[in-house]
Design an enzyme around this catalytic site. Structure first.
Site, PDB file in Angstrom:
ATOM      1  N   ARG A 159       1.954   5.833  -5.295  1.00 44.34           N
ATOM      2  CA  ARG A 159       1.337   4.850  -6.051  1.00 44.34           C
ATOM      3  C   ARG A 159       1.733   4.778  -7.485  1.00 44.34           C
ATOM      4  O   ARG A 159       1.181   3.742  -8.035  1.00 44.34           O
ATOM      5  CB  ARG A 159      -0.118   4.865  -5.679  1.00 44.34           C
ATOM      6  N   LYS A 189       9.154   7.627   0.384  1.00 40.65           N
ATOM      7  CA  LYS A 189       9.144   8.793  -0.264  1.00 40.65           C
ATOM      8  C   LYS A 189       9.508  10.009   0.804  1.00 40.65           C
ATOM      9  O   LYS A 189      10.111  10.906   0.727  1.00 40.65           O
ATOM     10  CB  LYS A 189       7.897   9.260  -0.923  1.00 40.65           C
ATOM     11  N   GLU A 225      -7.136   4.694  -3.806  1.00 41.03           N
ATOM     12  CA  GLU A 225      -6.585   5.640  -3.203  1.00 41.03           C
ATOM     13  C   GLU A 225      -6.448   6.736  -4.261  1.00 41.03           C
ATOM     14  O   GLU A 225      -6.635   8.059  -3.717  1.00 41.03           O
ATOM     15  CB  GLU A 225      -5.174   5.318  -2.808  1.00 41.03           C
TER      16      GLU A 225
END
Ligand code: F6P
Length: 540
Positions: free
Chosen positions: A267, A206, A352
């Site tokens: 994610r 990303k 996360e």
């Protein structure tokens, strides 16, 4: 901001947990023959049985009250509407737009994102078709036989998990591989399997600044140049990123960059350009089926009342164990070899997202947030850590997952697998009393019998689906995404940032030159400085 523990439903659940303490699931099943029907939910070919939980109808009502009082419905609407619910990074959270199938607009800052989403999907389609058909050739004119995705975290775990899960749909002769670890072994061992003339590298990042990914991509580029020369790079490297400048600086043609946007969290990105390796592996039509499955779950999540809403049910059961019954961990146990990377994927999604210690208002939380998640495919886990789940001192709620039909109907294997996955939740729930142990073997002494007693009353959910196809997998992943989201809302945390991974990254940058030069005096504690010196001394 009202903290979760101040909500009326939270207090009611604390009292209710005390009242429920003497209840056992065994008794609740015995009292209520309709318990399975009363505590299960269906969506198409997906069945969620949550009857083997330490809950009554009143528990579920109170949990839904808590969801409502926590603003789950409002937060859900805000996410789908493109509001900037990722407050610490001032970003919208719109992975749902990536699999939005109808023609209505989804706006961020007034602009419809669906045009760009569809344009990238069309580009992915053309590219994946070209690679799979052999129309996309390498620098020496040969079609690709190996595709290597280089990425880490969300730019790796989702694509790995999905490509492994959907192996029955892979194209023979086209291997899709993944390199994530900065440990040179990962790249070196992968390159041993690749022919430079027929290998395509997909650099997935990303930010396009992640140390591990850039190091791996650089080594892959050096390897390719070593074999075919620098002019080969454009035919053998494509990028998936939000950072065109860095992609171009790396030497990848921007025409071969597949874009995504800051409102796609790492994610949550497998549905975006990050899914290119999936589309190449299974074909674009199958990739679209994956998106359709997720979209189906999105619609269910968005529209179903909370008490019949699968992600909400799973989320609130998790809250029940985490916050009211003291469970710190949670196991995901797919009885499906193709889902062997599911737990690893869910670890990032869940831990996360919800491993946070500061509430949305910036104050430290005084309540438990995300659980420790672990898991392995059944039946392997049975012969490893289930002992602790059955008889240990810790409460570990479990999710069991299984397909009614196997892709590989080999002899009696699938019935053996099914019998195991049905037996485990039953054993966890029922346990075995001393009287039952003795009745089964009257020769046992009391002491010997005691070791064979199972306390039972250990909770689990079972997710049963017809077959692990792309659509079902899309539904399952979206189910867990929304579950994690709902829990984050209840815990009043931001599930969409990950500041906790930054400090280690920064310190690694400080230490890197010190491996050559020695630790900067006073820069580290004595342990870290001592270890740097020891590494230097041991290096040959
Ligand atoms: O681990 C931190 C993290 O930022 C993840 O959230 C992300 O998925 C991963 O690093 C990779 O980031 P990128 O795609 O920018 O390389």
């Amino acid at each position: 901001m009202t903290h979760p523990t101040e909500r009326a439903a939270w207090r009611a659940l604390e009292a209710h947990a005390q009242a429920m303490a003497p209840e056992t699931m065994r008794e609740m099943f015995a009292r209520d023959p309709g318990r399975f029907a009363g505590f299960s939910a269906r969506l198409d070919d997906l069945l969620l049985d949550y009857s083997k939980n330490r809950v009554s109808h009143q528990t579920m009502t109170l949990l839904m009250d808590l969801a409502r009082q926590s603003g789950v419905e409002h937060a859900r609407a805000a996410m789908f509407a493109g509001e900037k619910i990722n407050a610490t990074e001032r970003r919208a959270v719109l992975h749902v737009a990536l699999r939005h199938r109808d023609h209505s607009a989804i706006r961020v800052d007034g602009a419809d994102v669906m045009g760009p989403v569809r344009a990238v999907l069309a580009k992915m389609k053309d590219f994946s078709v070209a690679v799979r058909s052999g129309a996309w050739t390498g620098a020496t004119g040969k079609p690709m036989t190996s595709v290597v995705n280089i990425g880490i975290g969300g730019s790796d775990l989702g694509p790995v998990m999905v490509t492994e899960a959907l192996k029955p749909y892979h194209q023979p002769g086209l291997a899709v591989r993944f390199v994530s670890n900065v440990d040179g072994t990962h790249m070196a061992e992968t390159l041993k399997l690749c022919d430079p003339e027929t290998t395509l590298f997909i650099v997935a990042s990303k930010t396009f600044t992640t140390q591990e990914t850039i190091a791996n991509a650089t080594s892959a580029r050096d390897w390719l140049i070593g074999h075919l020369g620098a002019s080969a790079v454009p035919r053998h490297f494509v990028a998936l990123s939000t950072n065109e400048a860095a992609v171009t600086a790396f030497g990848i043609d921007p025409a071969n960059m597949f874009e995504f946007w800051d409102w796609v969290g790492g994610r949550y990105s497998l549905w975006s350009a990050i899914g290119l390796s999936i589309a190449v592996a299974i074909g674009f039509e199958r990739f679209e089926e994956l998106l359709e499955g997720a979209a189906r779950m999105d619609q269910h999540f968005l529209t179903a009342p909370l008490d019949v809403n699968m992600p909400v049910i799973l989320a609130m059961l998790g809250v029940w164990y985490n916050n009211f019954l003291g469970a710190a961990a949670y196991a995901v146990l797919p009885y499906d070899q193709y889902l062997h990377r599911l737990a690893a994927y869910l670890q990032q999604l869940d831990m996360e997202s919800n491993g946070k210690g500061v509430a949305l208002d910036g104050t430290p939380v005084t309540w438990q947030t995300g659980p420790i998640l672990f898991g392995e495919p059944g039946t392997n886990g049975q012969h490893a850590f289930y002992q602790l789940i059955h008889q240990g001192t810790k409460l570990i709620p479990c999710d069991f997952l299984v397909a009614a039909n196997s892709h590989n109907p080999l002899g009696e294997h699938h019935d053996l697998l099914l019998s195991n996955v049905l037996a485990q939740p039953e054993a966890l729930m029922k346990g075995r009393t001393l009287a039952e142990v003795k009745a089964a073997d009257p020769t046992l002494s009391d002491e010997q019998a005691a070791h064979r007693v199972f306390s039972g009353n250990r909770p689990s959910n079972t997710l049963l689906y017809k077959r692990l196809d792309p659509r079902t997998l899309g539904m399952l992943i979206a189910l867990y995404e929304h579950k994690v989201f709902v829990q984050g809302v209840v815990w009043a945390i931001n599930s969409f940032d990950q500041w906790g991974v930054e400090l280690g990254k920064q310190l690694a940058k400080t230490i890197l030159p010190e491996l050559k030069n020695g630790p900067t005096p006073g820069a580290h504690d004595s342990s870290t400085a001592g270890l740097i010196e020891a590494v230097r001394a041991m290096r040959s």
